[in-house]
Design a protein around this motif. Structure first.
Motif, mmCIF file in Angstrom:
data_model
loop_
_atom_site.group_PDB
_atom_site.id
_atom_site.type_symbol
_atom_site.label_atom_id
_atom_site.label_comp_id
_atom_site.label_asym_id
_atom_site.label_seq_id
_atom_site.Cartn_x
_atom_site.Cartn_y
_atom_site.Cartn_z
ATOM 1 N N ASN A 43 0.825 -1.204 0.000
ATOM 2 C CA ASN A 43 0.000 0.000 0.000
ATOM 3 C C ASN A 43 0.863 1.260 0.000
ATOM 4 O O ASN A 43 0.501 2.268 -0.612
ATOM 5 C CB ASN A 43 -0.953 -0.002 1.192
ATOM 6 C CG ASN A 43 -2.100 0.952 1.002
ATOM 7 O OD1 ASN A 43 -2.574 1.146 -0.118
ATOM 8 N ND2 ASN A 43 -2.542 1.563 2.078
ATOM 9 N N THR A 50 0.219 7.563 -6.296
ATOM 10 C CA THR A 50 -0.989 8.379 -6.295
ATOM 11 C C THR A 50 -0.613 9.843 -6.113
ATOM 12 O O THR A 50 0.156 10.178 -5.216
ATOM 13 C CB THR A 50 -1.912 7.943 -5.134
ATOM 14 O OG1 THR A 50 -2.130 6.545 -5.233
ATOM 15 C CG2 THR A 50 -3.238 8.668 -5.187
ATOM 16 N N LEU A 65 -7.905 6.132 0.528
ATOM 17 C CA LEU A 65 -8.390 5.000 -0.243
ATOM 18 C C LEU A 65 -7.464 3.810 -0.053
ATOM 19 O O LEU A 65 -6.251 3.970 0.052
ATOM 20 C CB LEU A 65 -8.432 5.346 -1.734
ATOM 21 C CG LEU A 65 -9.456 6.387 -2.172
ATOM 22 C CD1 LEU A 65 -9.293 6.670 -3.661
ATOM 23 C CD2 LEU A 65 -10.865 5.931 -1.879
ATOM 24 N N TRP A 67 -5.689 0.149 -1.365
ATOM 25 C CA TRP A 67 -4.976 -0.136 -2.607
ATOM 26 C C TRP A 67 -5.936 -0.564 -3.721
ATOM 27 O O TRP A 67 -5.758 -0.183 -4.865
ATOM 28 C CB TRP A 67 -3.878 -1.168 -2.388
ATOM 29 C CG TRP A 67 -4.377 -2.555 -2.123
ATOM 30 C CD1 TRP A 67 -4.691 -3.116 -0.921
ATOM 31 C CD2 TRP A 67 -4.638 -3.556 -3.102
ATOM 32 N NE1 TRP A 67 -5.135 -4.393 -1.088
ATOM 33 C CE2 TRP A 67 -5.104 -4.699 -2.417
ATOM 34 C CE3 TRP A 67 -4.522 -3.621 -4.487
ATOM 35 C CZ2 TRP A 67 -5.450 -5.867 -3.067
ATOM 36 C CZ3 TRP A 67 -4.869 -4.791 -5.136
ATOM 37 C CH2 TRP A 67 -5.331 -5.902 -4.427
ATOM 38 N N TRP A 68 -6.983 -1.336 -3.387
ATOM 39 C CA TRP A 68 -7.899 -1.799 -4.435
ATOM 40 C C TRP A 68 -8.646 -0.621 -5.065
ATOM 41 O O TRP A 68 -8.811 -0.550 -6.276
ATOM 42 C CB TRP A 68 -8.883 -2.822 -3.879
ATOM 43 C CG TRP A 68 -9.922 -3.220 -4.887
ATOM 44 C CD1 TRP A 68 -11.251 -2.923 -4.855
ATOM 45 C CD2 TRP A 68 -9.713 -3.945 -6.093
ATOM 46 N NE1 TRP A 68 -11.886 -3.432 -5.960
ATOM 47 C CE2 TRP A 68 -10.942 -4.067 -6.747
ATOM 48 C CE3 TRP A 68 -8.599 -4.511 -6.700
ATOM 49 C CZ2 TRP A 68 -11.100 -4.729 -7.957
ATOM 50 C CZ3 TRP A 68 -8.761 -5.157 -7.917
ATOM 51 C CH2 TRP A 68 -10.002 -5.271 -8.519
ATOM 52 N N ASP A 69 -9.084 0.321 -4.235
ATOM 53 C CA ASP A 69 -9.788 1.495 -4.769
ATOM 54 C C ASP A 69 -8.856 2.341 -5.637
ATOM 55 O O ASP A 69 -9.284 2.892 -6.645
ATOM 56 C CB ASP A 69 -10.364 2.336 -3.630
ATOM 57 C CG ASP A 69 -11.526 1.629 -2.954
ATOM 58 O OD1 ASP A 69 -12.361 1.062 -3.670
ATOM 59 O OD2 ASP A 69 -11.568 1.633 -1.717
ATOM 60 N N ASN A 70 -7.588 2.439 -5.243
ATOM 61 C CA ASN A 70 -6.634 3.176 -6.068
ATOM 62 C C ASN A 70 -6.418 2.500 -7.412
ATOM 63 O O ASN A 70 -6.343 3.158 -8.447
ATOM 64 C CB ASN A 70 -5.293 3.330 -5.342
ATOM 65 C CG ASN A 70 -5.301 4.510 -4.406
ATOM 66 O OD1 ASN A 70 -5.749 5.588 -4.773
ATOM 67 N ND2 ASN A 70 -4.820 4.305 -3.201
ATOM 68 N N ARG A 72 -8.534 0.611 -9.011
ATOM 69 C CA ARG A 72 -9.741 0.846 -9.824
ATOM 70 C C ARG A 72 -9.746 2.259 -10.395
ATOM 71 O O ARG A 72 -10.283 2.501 -11.468
ATOM 72 C CB ARG A 72 -11.001 0.619 -8.991
ATOM 73 C CG ARG A 72 -11.226 -0.832 -8.653
ATOM 74 C CD ARG A 72 -12.565 -1.061 -8.009
ATOM 75 N NE ARG A 72 -12.827 -0.096 -6.963
ATOM 76 C CZ ARG A 72 -14.048 0.273 -6.599
ATOM 77 N NH1 ARG A 72 -15.092 -0.228 -7.186
ATOM 78 N NH2 ARG A 72 -14.205 1.147 -5.637
ATOM 79 N N TYR A 73 -9.153 3.200 -9.674
ATOM 80 C CA TYR A 73 -9.073 4.589 -10.142
ATOM 81 C C TYR A 73 -8.091 4.724 -11.301
ATOM 82 O O TYR A 73 -8.298 5.517 -12.205
ATOM 83 C CB TYR A 73 -8.644 5.461 -8.954
ATOM 84 C CG TYR A 73 -8.448 6.914 -9.278
ATOM 85 C CD1 TYR A 73 -9.524 7.726 -9.612
ATOM 86 C CD2 TYR A 73 -7.183 7.482 -9.247
ATOM 87 C CE1 TYR A 73 -9.344 9.065 -9.896
ATOM 88 C CE2 TYR A 73 -6.991 8.817 -9.530
ATOM 89 C CZ TYR A 73 -8.081 9.603 -9.856
ATOM 90 O OH TYR A 73 -7.893 10.923 -10.134
ATOM 91 N N SER A 116 -14.106 -0.960 -13.132
ATOM 92 C CA SER A 116 -14.803 -1.046 -11.844
ATOM 93 C C SER A 116 -15.733 -2.249 -11.700
ATOM 94 O O SER A 116 -16.518 -2.310 -10.778
ATOM 95 C CB SER A 116 -15.583 0.240 -11.560
ATOM 96 O OG SER A 116 -14.683 1.318 -11.450
#
Length: 120
Positions: A43, A50, A65, A67-70, A72-73, A116
């Motif tokens: 992470n 980021t 956020l 790591w998974w949300d990052n 997906r971003y 997503s």
């Protein structure tokens, strides 16, 4: 000013666009509580990729956020993975003792990712 040249950073976020089809004979995935220290290090790597928030005050008020949300971003597009054998191990003790686990095995598996959305 560096040698008479003004350099500014806009914080443009990293974006990755994919349209990928990957086929493999075997895919093995492991996860468990014993891997959490490694996920913390992972992470930290993700956080370095980021861009910093444009408003530091707002950033302190909002949770970071994961790591998974990052991911997906950043990642946009489609990815399809087809494998003859998929093995997932939920590790019960430590990474070295992978035999001490709950194992799920699947044959002829297709994993699909579209922006997503993840499906099996």
């Amino acid at each position: 000013d560096l040698c008479g040249v003004a350099i500014s950073f806009t914080g443009i976020p990293t974006k990755i666009y994919v349209d990928m089809n990957l086929t493999t004979s075997i895919l093995e995935l492991n996860y468990g509580q014993c891997m959490l220290p490694h996920m913390v290090m992972f992470n930290k790597v993700v956080e370095r990729l980021t861009p910093p928030p444009s408003d530091p005050l707002a950033a302190r008020l909002q949770p970071k956020l994961g790591w998974w949300d990052n991911v997906r971003y950043w990642v946009h597009g489609r990815a399809n993975l087809t494998t003859d054998v998929l093995i997932f191990r939920h590790l019960l003790d430590n990474v070295e003792n992978h035999g001490w686990s709950v194992m799920v095995r699947s044959e002829s598996t297709r994993l699909m990712y579209s922006t997503s959305t993840f499906s099996i």
